[in-house]
Design an enzyme around this catalytic site. Structure first.
Site, PDB file in Angstrom:
ATOM      1  N   ASP A 242      26.803 -22.874  18.072  1.00  0.00           N
ATOM      2  CA  ASP A 242      27.995 -23.327  18.800  1.00  0.00           C
ATOM      3  C   ASP A 242      27.819 -23.173  20.312  1.00  0.00           C
ATOM      4  O   ASP A 242      28.567 -23.766  21.089  1.00  0.00           O
ATOM      5  CB  ASP A 242      29.241 -22.568  18.328  1.00  0.00           C
ATOM      6  CG  ASP A 242      29.042 -21.060  18.374  1.00  0.00           C
ATOM      7  OD1 ASP A 242      28.897 -20.511  19.474  1.00  0.00           O
ATOM      8  OD2 ASP A 242      29.009 -20.438  17.293  1.00  0.00           O
TER       9      ASP A 242
ATOM     10  N   GLU B 223      18.183 -22.373  16.369  1.00  0.00           N
ATOM     11  CA  GLU B 223      19.299 -22.662  15.450  1.00  0.00           C
ATOM     12  C   GLU B 223      18.767 -23.547  14.329  1.00  0.00           C
ATOM     13  O   GLU B 223      18.133 -24.562  14.586  1.00  0.00           O
ATOM     14  CB  GLU B 223      20.430 -23.352  16.226  1.00  0.00           C
ATOM     15  CG  GLU B 223      21.485 -24.041  15.387  1.00  0.00           C
ATOM     16  CD  GLU B 223      22.253 -23.106  14.438  1.00  0.00           C
ATOM     17  OE1 GLU B 223      22.782 -22.081  14.892  1.00  0.00           O
ATOM     18  OE2 GLU B 223      22.314 -23.426  13.227  1.00  0.00           O
TER      19      GLU B 223
ATOM     20  N   ASP C 188      13.868 -22.766  11.885  1.00  0.00           N
ATOM     21  CA  ASP C 188      14.223 -21.595  11.092  1.00  0.00           C
ATOM     22  C   ASP C 188      13.867 -20.329  11.880  1.00  0.00           C
ATOM     23  O   ASP C 188      12.689 -20.092  12.183  1.00  0.00           O
ATOM     24  CB  ASP C 188      13.425 -21.677   9.775  1.00  0.00           C
ATOM     25  CG  ASP C 188      13.720 -20.517   8.849  1.00  0.00           C
ATOM     26  OD1 ASP C 188      14.424 -19.570   9.272  1.00  0.00           O
ATOM     27  OD2 ASP C 188      13.252 -20.570   7.700  1.00  0.00           O
ATOM     28  N   GLY C 189      14.860 -19.523  12.187  1.00  0.00           N
ATOM     29  CA  GLY C 189      14.649 -18.306  12.973  1.00  0.00           C
ATOM     30  C   GLY C 189      13.668 -17.341  12.320  1.00  0.00           C
ATOM     31  O   GLY C 189      12.913 -16.651  13.002  1.00  0.00           O
TER      32      GLY C 189
ATOM     33  N   ASP D   1      22.811 -14.078  16.163  1.00  0.00           N
ATOM     34  CA  ASP D   1      24.173 -14.617  16.119  1.00  0.00           C
ATOM     35  C   ASP D   1      24.331 -15.373  14.799  1.00  0.00           C
ATOM     36  O   ASP D   1      24.315 -16.597  14.765  1.00  0.00           O
ATOM     37  CB  ASP D   1      24.372 -15.538  17.326  1.00  0.00           C
ATOM     38  CG  ASP D   1      25.800 -16.031  17.445  1.00  0.00           C
ATOM     39  OD1 ASP D   1      26.632 -15.700  16.577  1.00  0.00           O
ATOM     40  OD2 ASP D   1      26.070 -16.764  18.412  1.00  0.00           O
TER      41      ASP D   1
ATOM     42  N   ASP E  28      27.619 -14.759   7.732  1.00  0.00           N
ATOM     43  CA  ASP E  28      27.603 -13.625   6.809  1.00  0.00           C
ATOM     44  C   ASP E  28      26.283 -13.593   6.020  1.00  0.00           C
ATOM     45  O   ASP E  28      25.620 -14.617   5.891  1.00  0.00           O
ATOM     46  CB  ASP E  28      28.790 -13.745   5.839  1.00  0.00           C
ATOM     47  CG  ASP E  28      30.116 -13.725   6.589  1.00  0.00           C
ATOM     48  OD1 ASP E  28      30.348 -12.777   7.333  1.00  0.00           O
ATOM     49  OD2 ASP E  28      30.895 -14.673   6.435  1.00  0.00           O
TER      50      ASP E  28
ATOM     51  N   PRO F 229      21.919 -19.115   3.692  1.00  0.00           N
ATOM     52  CA  PRO F 229      20.747 -19.177   4.577  1.00  0.00           C
ATOM     53  C   PRO F 229      20.613 -17.971   5.514  1.00  0.00           C
ATOM     54  O   PRO F 229      19.516 -17.668   5.971  1.00  0.00           O
ATOM     55  CB  PRO F 229      20.972 -20.471   5.391  1.00  0.00           C
ATOM     56  CG  PRO F 229      22.399 -20.850   5.198  1.00  0.00           C
ATOM     57  CD  PRO F 229      22.838 -20.245   3.891  1.00  0.00           C
TER      58      PRO F 229
HETATM   59  N1  AG3 Z   1      29.250 -15.666  13.657  1.00  0.00           N
HETATM   60  C1  AG3 Z   1      29.931 -15.429  12.436  1.00  0.00           C
HETATM   61  C2  AG3 Z   1      30.599 -14.127  12.301  1.00  0.00           C
HETATM   62  C3  AG3 Z   1      30.973 -13.867  10.881  1.00  0.00           C
HETATM   63  C4  AG3 Z   1      32.253 -14.472  10.502  1.00  0.00           C
HETATM   64  N2  AG3 Z   1      32.494 -14.233   9.130  1.00  0.00           N
HETATM   65  C5  AG3 Z   1      33.563 -14.659   8.448  1.00  0.00           C
HETATM   66  N3  AG3 Z   1      34.486 -15.347   9.031  1.00  0.00           N
HETATM   67  N4  AG3 Z   1      33.663 -14.338   7.202  1.00  0.00           N
HETATM   68  C6  AG3 Z   1      29.915 -16.584  14.428  1.00  0.00           C
HETATM   69  C7  AG3 Z   1      29.083 -17.439  15.228  1.00  0.00           C
HETATM   70  C8  AG3 Z   1      29.639 -17.511  16.590  1.00  0.00           C
HETATM   71  N5  AG3 Z   1      28.650 -17.932  17.509  1.00  0.00           N
END
Ligand code: AG3
Length: 281
Positions: free
Chosen positions: A87, A107, A138-139, A156, A159, A163
Site C-alpha cells: 500500500d 511486494e 517474493d520477499g 510489513d 497475518d 502467503p
Molecule cells: N498489515 C496488516 C496488519 C495485520 C492486520 N490484521 C488483521 N486485520 N487481522 C497492514 C499493512 C499495512 N501496510
C-alpha cells in the site's frame, strides 16, 4: 434503503464491521482477494482476503510506528528494506528521513500496489519516489538470494496465514540477518497480544535464535481486531530505548509518533510481559 457492511471475522469468535457506501475495487490476484471500499467513517479501506489492512482514517498509526521507531534508534540508516508494504504507507514514512538514501521494497502482489495507487493515493503517495526501488517479487526468495546489505529491515506483512505465514519463520529471519549491516535493526508486524499471544511468543522465539537484542512494542488503532497491537523489534545490539535519538521533525507532520510514545510503546502490560519474558533481551 439497504445498508452495506464490510466485515472482518476474527477466528470465528467475533466480527468487526464497517459501514460502506461503495465498493471501489474487488479482484482476486494470484495470492489473495484484494478489495477497497469507501466507508462512512474510515475513508477508503483495503482488505486482503477479508482482513483489514489499512484505512485512510488511521493508517498513520501503523505506518509511523513501523518506520520511525527503528529509524530513531539506528545512528545512520542509509539503506532500508521493506518486505510487503504494497500500500506504500511504510515507504512514505521511511522516505521522510532524508538520510535514508535508498529503500528497496519487495511486494509479492502487484494488484495491491495498483489498487492502492488508484484508491488510496495518500498512502501510496511515495511509490514513485526516485529513492524507492519497488520489486514485485517474493520477499522470502529475495532475502535468500540478494547480495545487498541493509541497515533497517521492516516486515510489513499480513497475518501469519496463507502467503505471509513463512514471514514469521526461522528460515526467513536467518536470511534477513544475512542481508543486514553491522548495527542493523529489524522490525516486524507482530499481531495482537490479546488475540495472538502465541504468535508473539513464536515470533520472538525465532528472533531470539537469530538476533542479539529482542524487544516488542505496542500501538493501538481503530481498525485491527483486539485493540492493542505490536511490532517485534530485533537488533544486533542497539537498544530501542537506551539508544533512542530524536530524529523526527515537525516538518514530517506526524500524527501519532513522538519521543514519549517511542519510549512508552516498549512498556508492556504485565500479562504480555510475563508471556514474552523468556525471549526479551
Ligand atoms: N498489515 C496488516 C496488519 C495485520 C492486520 N490484521 C488483521 N486485520 N487481522 C497492514 C499493512 C499495512 N501496510
Amino acid at each position: 434503503m439497504a445498508e452495506n457492511w464490510v466485515t472482518e471475522t476474527y477466528k470465528n469468535i467475533y466480527k468487526m464491521s464497517y459501514k460502506y457506501s461503495q465498493k471501489l475495487f474487488s479482484d482476486q490476484s494470484e495470492f489473495q482477494k484484494v478489495e477497497i471500499y469507501k466507508t462512512e467513517h474510515l475513508g477508503h479501506v483495503l482488505l486482503n482476503d477479508d482482513f483489514m489492512m489499512c484505512s485512510e482514517r488511521d493508517e498513520f498509526v501503523y505506518h509511523e510506528m513501523m518506520a520511525h521507531v527503528p529509524l530513531s534508534v539506528h545512528p545512520n540508516p542509509r539503506k532500508v528494506l521493506i518486505i510487503g508494504g504494497g500500500d506504500g504507507g511504510t515507504a512514505r514514512e521511511v522516505l521522510k528521513h532524508q538520510n535514508v538514501e535508498q529503500v528497496v521494497m519487495v511486494e509479492i502482489d502487484e494488484m495491491v500496489v495498483k489498487a492502492c495507487k488508484e484508491f488510496l493515493p495518500l498512502t501510496a503517495s511515495e511509490l514513485n519516489s526516485p529513492r524507492l526501488k519497488l520489486l514485485i517479487d517474493d520477499g522470502l526468495k529475495y532475502v535468500k538470494q540478494t547480495q545487498e546489505k541493509f541497515d533497517v529491515v521492516m516486515i510489513d506483512s499480513t497475518d501469519p496465514i496463507g502467503p505471509a505465514a513463512p514471514l514469521f519463520g526461522l528460515e526467513f529471519y536467518k536470511n534477513v540477518f544475512k542481508c543486514t549491516n553491522d548495527n542493523a535493526i529489524v522490525v516486524s508486524q507482530c499481531e495482537s497480544p490479546f488475540l495472538f499471544l502465541e504468535t508473539q511468543q513464536a515470533t520472538l522465539n525465532v528472533f531470539d535464535q537469530v538476533f542479539a537484542k529482542v524487544q516488542i512494542y505496542n500501538y493501538s488503532n481503530i481498525t485491527y481486531p483486539g485493540g492493542l497491537w505490536s511490532f517485534a523489534f530485533a537488533s544486533k545490539g542497539l537498544d530501542p530505548v537506551m539508544d533512542f535519538r530524536n530524529t523526527v521533525s515537525e516538518g514530517m507532520k506526524l500524527k501519532y509518533y513522538n519521543s514519549q510514545i517511542h519510549k512508552a510503546a516498549f512498556c508492556l502490560p504485565n500479562f504480555q510481559k510475563q508471556a514474552l519474558n523468556p525471549y526479551l533481551k
